[in-house]
Design an enzyme around this catalytic site. Sequence first.
Site: not given
Length: 90
Positions: A18, A36
């Site tokens: 990320r 996620n």
Amino acid sequence: MVRKHFIFYGMVQGVGFRYRAVQAARMFGLTGCVSNESDGSVSMEVQGDSDYIDRMIEILQQGTYIQIDRIEVSVLSPQEHETGFHVLDY
């Protein structure tokens, strides 16, 4: 301008995925979000120039600890007035 939804499978959580997505998106002036998922995948919506989105995906695939086994992609309608690219935490 195009908007795409990606789902990444493989070793994509706990490896800086990320963070790398945010950095790449900012480098190319893309907007959207990344998060996620509970099944171990990572979901991402990204909007901007199609070539820059492709380059962003290439950068993600070159991550040191990241191993993408499979990517699902779908095209979405662009969202007007979206700014920035950020991590969604649930």
